[in-house]
Scaffold this motif. Sequence first.
Motif, short mmCIF file in Angstrom:
data_model
loop_
_atom_site.label_atom_id
_atom_site.label_comp_id
_atom_site.label_asym_id
_atom_site.label_seq_id
_atom_site.Cartn_x
_atom_site.Cartn_y
_atom_site.Cartn_z
N VAL A 76 0.84 -1.21 0.00
CA VAL A 76 0.00 0.00 0.00
C VAL A 76 0.87 1.25 0.00
O VAL A 76 0.59 2.22 -0.72
CB VAL A 76 -0.96 -0.02 1.20
N ASN A 77 1.91 1.26 0.83
CA ASN A 77 2.90 2.33 0.83
C ASN A 77 2.25 3.72 0.92
O ASN A 77 2.59 4.64 0.18
CB ASN A 77 3.78 2.24 -0.43
N GLY A 78 1.27 3.85 1.82
CA GLY A 78 0.66 5.14 2.07
C GLY A 78 -0.46 5.54 1.12
O GLY A 78 -1.04 6.62 1.28
N ARG A 79 -0.79 4.69 0.14
CA ARG A 79 -1.83 5.05 -0.82
C ARG A 79 -3.24 4.88 -0.27
O ARG A 79 -4.21 5.34 -0.86
CB ARG A 79 -1.68 4.21 -2.09
N ALA A 80 -3.36 4.17 0.85
CA ALA A 80 -4.66 3.96 1.49
C ALA A 80 -4.40 3.67 2.96
O ALA A 80 -3.26 3.42 3.37
CB ALA A 80 -5.40 2.78 0.84
N LEU A 81 -5.46 3.72 3.76
CA LEU A 81 -5.33 3.26 5.15
C LEU A 81 -5.14 1.75 5.16
O LEU A 81 -5.74 1.03 4.36
CB LEU A 81 -6.60 3.60 5.94
N VAL A 82 -4.33 1.27 6.09
CA VAL A 82 -4.23 -0.17 6.34
C VAL A 82 -4.72 -0.42 7.76
O VAL A 82 -4.15 0.09 8.73
CB VAL A 82 -2.78 -0.68 6.18
N ILE A 83 -5.79 -1.18 7.86
CA ILE A 83 -6.41 -1.51 9.14
C ILE A 83 -6.17 -3.00 9.39
O ILE A 83 -6.80 -3.85 8.75
CB ILE A 83 -7.92 -1.22 9.12
N ALA A 84 -5.27 -3.33 10.29
CA ALA A 84 -4.87 -4.72 10.49
C ALA A 84 -5.84 -5.44 11.42
O ALA A 84 -6.09 -5.00 12.55
CB ALA A 84 -3.46 -4.77 11.08
N GLY A 85 -6.36 -6.57 10.95
CA GLY A 85 -7.21 -7.40 11.79
C GLY A 85 -6.38 -8.13 12.84
O GLY A 85 -5.35 -8.72 12.52
N ILE A 86 -6.83 -8.09 14.09
CA ILE A 86 -6.14 -8.80 15.17
C ILE A 86 -7.17 -9.52 16.02
O ILE A 86 -8.35 -9.16 16.04
CB ILE A 86 -5.29 -7.85 16.04
N GLY A 87 -6.72 -10.56 16.73
CA GLY A 87 -7.66 -11.31 17.56
C GLY A 87 -6.98 -12.46 18.27
O GLY A 87 -5.80 -12.39 18.58
N TYR A 88 -7.73 -13.53 18.50
CA TYR A 88 -7.30 -14.69 19.29
C TYR A 88 -7.27 -14.30 20.78
O TYR A 88 -7.92 -13.36 21.20
CB TYR A 88 -5.94 -15.22 18.82
N ALA A 89 -6.49 -15.07 21.57
CA ALA A 89 -6.37 -14.78 22.99
C ALA A 89 -5.81 -13.38 23.21
O ALA A 89 -5.09 -12.85 22.36
CB ALA A 89 -5.47 -15.83 23.67
N LEU A 90 -6.12 -12.80 24.37
CA LEU A 90 -5.72 -11.42 24.64
C LEU A 90 -4.23 -11.16 24.43
O LEU A 90 -3.87 -10.19 23.74
CB LEU A 90 -6.14 -11.02 26.06
N PRO A 91 -3.32 -11.99 24.96
CA PRO A 91 -1.90 -11.71 24.72
C PRO A 91 -1.53 -11.77 23.25
O PRO A 91 -0.68 -11.00 22.79
CB PRO A 91 -1.18 -12.81 25.53
N ILE A 92 -2.15 -12.69 22.50
CA ILE A 92 -1.85 -12.79 21.07
C ILE A 92 -2.39 -11.58 20.33
O ILE A 92 -1.74 -11.04 19.43
CB ILE A 92 -2.43 -14.10 20.50
N ALA A 93 -3.60 -11.15 20.69
CA ALA A 93 -4.18 -9.97 20.05
C ALA A 93 -3.28 -8.75 20.27
O ALA A 93 -3.04 -7.96 19.35
CB ALA A 93 -5.59 -9.71 20.58
N ILE A 94 -2.79 -8.60 21.48
CA ILE A 94 -1.89 -7.48 21.78
C ILE A 94 -0.59 -7.62 20.99
O ILE A 94 -0.08 -6.65 20.42
CB ILE A 94 -1.62 -7.39 23.29
N GLU A 95 -0.05 -8.84 20.94
CA GLU A 95 1.17 -9.08 20.17
C GLU A 95 0.97 -8.72 18.70
O GLU A 95 1.82 -8.06 18.09
CB GLU A 95 1.57 -10.56 20.29
N LEU A 96 -0.15 -9.14 18.13
CA LEU A 96 -0.44 -8.81 16.73
C LEU A 96 -0.61 -7.31 16.54
O LEU A 96 -0.17 -6.74 15.55
CB LEU A 96 -1.69 -9.54 16.26
N GLY A 97 -1.28 -6.68 17.50
CA GLY A 97 -1.48 -5.23 17.42
C GLY A 97 -0.17 -4.47 17.49
O GLY A 97 0.05 -3.50 16.74
N GLN A 98 0.71 -4.88 18.38
CA GLN A 98 2.01 -4.23 18.49
C GLN A 98 2.85 -4.46 17.23
O GLN A 98 3.56 -3.56 16.77
CB GLN A 98 2.74 -4.74 19.73
#
Length: 307
Positions: A76-98
Amino acid sequence: MNYAEISGKLETISAINITPFDEETREVNWDKLEENIRFLLDHGIQSIVPCGNTGEFYSLTIEEAKEEIKRVVEIVNGRALVIAGIGYALPIAIELGQYAQQAGADAVMIHQPIHPYVTDRGAGSYFKKIIETLDIPSILYFKDHNLSDNVLKELAPLEKLIAVKYAINDLPRFAKTVREIPDEHQITWICGTAEKWAPFFYHAGARGFTSGLVNVYPEKSLRMLEALHNGDQEQVWKIWEDILAFENLRAKYNNGNNVVVIKEAMAQIGMNPGITREPVDPLQAEDRAEVQAILQSWGLLPKQEIT
């Protein structure tokens, strides 16, 4: 970071890209992923959501999810917003978000927990801990009708909560919640059930909608968005009638067809989407024929005998 500015940019189509899997190895085909993302960008899509449900998020390993997020940000390189899907167990969701934050994603979309035992307080705590841990803003994916909208009301004051992807097709409930959450919280409401429901949600307060159809026919989706924003009701309902059979087919088998109809349509028009992974199975013959008929009616395939 200007959270309100990102929130305002979500008054658009949130394109849920597919994840292409190789037919033989069943591994992610990264070249085909790039083709998909470039197709969306070339057609003017302004918000792309890797690791969404149409991207078969819950069939991905954690490392695959990270790699998809990283690659989509790079393409994408700034041409659009990138909204990353995250989930699973809370620690994994946080890991994916970070990880998404470090990779350069603009925001995260927090999938609703799929644990069989969920309470309002538990879900609220899950969402809040993720939102508060990250620096980039969050969008909530809200689709369990058993959860109270009080969860949203309690989280709405959080500065880094910028939008809600509302996927419960209960319009009075949605409208009531939108009106009870003050505008000062600057929440962008997104119809989470695509073009079929977008006109109804729009009139109840949504200002954007998610789409899998954009992977096949982005022009159709963008015309609906433009018509909604311009108040062109005649055009809105004309497009709605045109996409209804396709979206109904995706909803077949309790939404079991959601992803595979998109991939089948892409394959029929030569777009190399790859296969689906279990628990999504290949499309049945009668449904493949219906996809072909719809594509022909849209002019994306030549008229011929349906096989």
